[in-house]
Design an enzyme around this catalytic site. Structure first.
Site, mmCIF file in Angstrom:
data_model
loop_
_atom_site.group_PDB
_atom_site.id
_atom_site.type_symbol
_atom_site.label_atom_id
_atom_site.label_comp_id
_atom_site.label_asym_id
_atom_site.label_seq_id
_atom_site.Cartn_x
_atom_site.Cartn_y
_atom_site.Cartn_z
ATOM 1 N N LYS A 81 63.830 -15.411 64.081
ATOM 2 C CA LYS A 81 62.407 -15.318 63.715
ATOM 3 C C LYS A 81 62.089 -16.361 62.653
ATOM 4 O O LYS A 81 62.855 -16.515 61.691
ATOM 5 C CB LYS A 81 62.137 -13.909 63.193
ATOM 6 C CG LYS A 81 60.662 -13.557 63.030
ATOM 7 C CD LYS A 81 60.529 -12.105 62.566
ATOM 8 C CE LYS A 81 59.075 -11.639 62.527
ATOM 9 N NZ LYS A 81 58.947 -10.243 62.082
ATOM 10 N N SER A 156 55.166 -7.954 64.787
ATOM 11 C CA SER A 156 55.036 -9.381 64.622
ATOM 12 C C SER A 156 56.122 -10.192 65.335
ATOM 13 O O SER A 156 55.924 -11.379 65.598
ATOM 14 C CB SER A 156 55.049 -9.742 63.137
ATOM 15 O OG SER A 156 56.305 -9.428 62.557
ATOM 16 N N SER A 180 57.912 -4.291 63.283
ATOM 17 C CA SER A 180 57.917 -5.610 63.938
ATOM 18 C C SER A 180 59.171 -5.954 64.727
ATOM 19 O O SER A 180 59.163 -6.930 65.467
ATOM 20 C CB SER A 180 57.666 -6.704 62.910
ATOM 21 O OG SER A 180 56.306 -6.693 62.577
HETATM 22 N N1 GLN Z 1 52.310 -4.236 62.824
HETATM 23 C C1 GLN Z 1 52.675 -4.023 61.452
HETATM 24 C C2 GLN Z 1 51.774 -4.775 60.542
HETATM 25 O O1 GLN Z 1 50.940 -5.472 61.021
HETATM 26 C C3 GLN Z 1 54.115 -4.356 61.246
HETATM 27 C C4 GLN Z 1 54.407 -5.682 60.631
HETATM 28 C C5 GLN Z 1 55.863 -5.916 60.406
HETATM 29 O O2 GLN Z 1 56.697 -5.048 60.610
HETATM 30 N N2 GLN Z 1 56.175 -7.093 59.906
HETATM 31 O O3 GLN Z 1 51.866 -4.674 59.366
#
Ligand code: GLN
Length: 501
Positions: A81, A156, A180
């Site tokens: 990532k 994400s 994410s």
């Molecule tokens: N969807 C969640 C958010 O927008 C998770 C983000 C993440 O885990 N980095 O915060």
């Protein structure tokens, strides 16, 4: 040969490479070719380092040829990532703010991957600074879901998950602040594990919300995820939140898959109303499979989970607003308006205005407000109290159960563009994944078949530092429901044009 390589597990590839055929260079080349073939459609990568990857692979092949005994994943390609610092490639966090910024040091996880002989082929796409649930917030284009290229891969970490599902890499690294790793795993039919908070090092991982962030393994099989977990986990003195305890026996657990007598708790608050019936149907099939395999299934109540999303959207943005204050146009990254006329403050304002996308700005504004004097106790303070209540719910549930389970997401992958203008709907869709970030316990998503042709994930949650239980349950589920490849992936000879048609 190439199809055999692309669809092999990382464990198999590691064995073949160790035996000298195919070599790491051949394996790496096969994945690089695949990346070239499908990236115009999938866009799972922000950067690819073909030359560097082949050079790493050649070094591994030389060491193997010289008779050196390397680890089980030596020579196996991996995508990381684009939130982890790696000196060989830019680290953008999918933001204009860090476009072309190459860090002067490697994240601990990168060091451990390289030490274990993994071959880093590139950096995968994500929502800007890991904020989002669709990968549509990337400054470098959306990533498409290989199960249906008109749908989101989740976020994400949509890039890491889509790269796995599209057979562009056999392994990937993700990070999980509110889901994410797990939510994209659920949307792409892959395995994603959020280790216990402190179980993997955050050193060199671009910070989103430091009390919640946790990097972890992404793979297509449970055993592969465990092998990768074993490589990256363990104490790191450079991360003050790192747990100084032995890594839980994840590889053994993934091999055993024995759930006889395991007490599995269904969390009542994470099912039912608002969950797609076809998701619930897969979930119930997973529960039945575990029961069949000898697990004892009970129902548990975690009443404060209902407030987890609201509390997360105060704690997380507060930490975001603080962490992202470092992008001030002075030290590194983008600088706009530095013409000798504008004041320092104007340059900062212009840079932050131009460099951050709308979702990142929204969270900085919410977080700054939640932390402002006069509101701090009402917002941030209350959210921290709710966090404690969520931790207590987990403690109570784990007094009666060895693991808890729920669907990972209340729905399957939605269409590109469908929810991006409705942030509250996106936030609400994280209700199952967020509690484990708030409490810091271990949690994972495992694929368990499809509904209307789209993958459905089952979430397993375990107590802190009992990450091995996740793999035990994951392996049991995988025995009943073996890995399924996306239609897009199952014929790796398909050309991009055919895929788009
Ligand atoms: N969807 C969640 C958010 O927008 C998770 C983000 C993440 O885990 N980095 O915060």
């Amino acid at each position: 040969m190439s199809t055999v390589i692309l669809t092999a597990t990382a464990a198999q590839l590691g064995e073949w490479i160790a035996a000298g055929s195919p070599t790491s260079v051949e394996v790496t080349q096969a994945f690089l070719d695949r990346i070239e073939q499908v990236e115009p459609t999938v866009n799972a990568f922000i950067s690819v380092d073909a030359e560097g990857a082949l050079a790493q692979a050649a070094r591994i092949d030389e060491r193997i040829a010289a008779g050196e005994q390397l680890g089980p994943l030596a020579g196996v390609p991996i995508g990381v990532k684009d939130l982890l610092c790696y000196q060989a490639l830019p680290t953008t966090a999918a933001s204009r703010m860090l476009e072309n910024w190459t860090p002067p040091y490697d994240a601990t996880i990168i060091e451990r991957l390289l030490e274990a002989g993994l071959v880093i082929v590139g950096k995968t796409n994500l929502d800007e600074f890991a904020m989002g649930s669709t990968t549509e917030n990337s400054a470098f284009g959306v990533t498409r879901n290989p199960w249906d290229v008109e749908r989101v891969p989740g976020g994400s970490g949509g890039g890491s998950a889509a790269a796995l599902a599209a057979l562009e890499v056999p392994l990937a690294i993700g990070t999980d602040t509110g889901g994410s790793i797990r939510q994209p795993a659920s949307f792409t039919g892959t395995v994603g594990v959020k280790p216990t908070y402190g179980g993997t090092s955050r050193y060199g991982v671009v910070a989103m919300a430091s009390s919640l962030d946790q990097p972890g393994p992404c793979a297509r099989t449970v055993a592969d995820a465990a092998l990768l977990h074993q490589v990256i986990a363990g104490h790191d003195p450079r991360d003050s939140t790192s747990v100084d305890q032995p890594v839980p026996p994840v590889v053994e657990a993934a091999t055993s898959g024995d759930v006889k007598g395991l007490r599995v708790g269904i969390v009542r608050e994470l099912e039912g109303e608002g969950f797609a019936p076809e998701v619930m149907e897969r979930f119930e099939a997973a529960v039945a499979a575990l029961r069949e395999a000898g697990a004892e299934v009970v129902e548990v109540e975690c009443p404060n989970f209902a407030h987890a999303v609201s509390a997360y959207y105060l704690v997380m943005p507060s930490e975001v607003s603080s962490n992202l204050s470092r992008y001030d146009a002075m030290r590194y990254g983008l600088r706009v308006g530095d013409d000798g006329e504008n004041s320092t403050e104007q340059v900062m304002r212009m840079t932050r205005g131009a460099g951050f996308g709308p979702e990142v700005k929204r969270r900085i504004i919410i977080g700054t407000y939640a932390l402002s004097s006069g509101y701090y106790d009402a917002y941030y303070g209350s959210a921290q109290k709710v966090r404690t209540l969520i931790q207590r719910d987990f403690e109570a549930a784990f007094a009666d159960c060895d693991v808890l389970i729920s669907p990972t997401v209340p729905s399957t992958a939605w269409k590109l563009g469908e929810r991006i203008d409705d942030p509250l709907a996106l936030y609400a869709s994280d209700l199952c994944t967020i509690p484990s970030n708030m409490a810091g316990n271990a949690s994972a998503s495992f694929p368990f078949g499809q509904a209307s042709g789209l993958p459905v994930g089952v979430q397993v949650m375990a107590p802190p530092m009992a990450d091995d239980r996740l793999y035990r349950v994951g392996a049991a589920l995988e025995r009943v429901m073996p890995v399924a490849l996306a239609p897009f992936a199952s014929d790796p000879t398909q050309s991009t044009q055919e895929v788009q048609a």
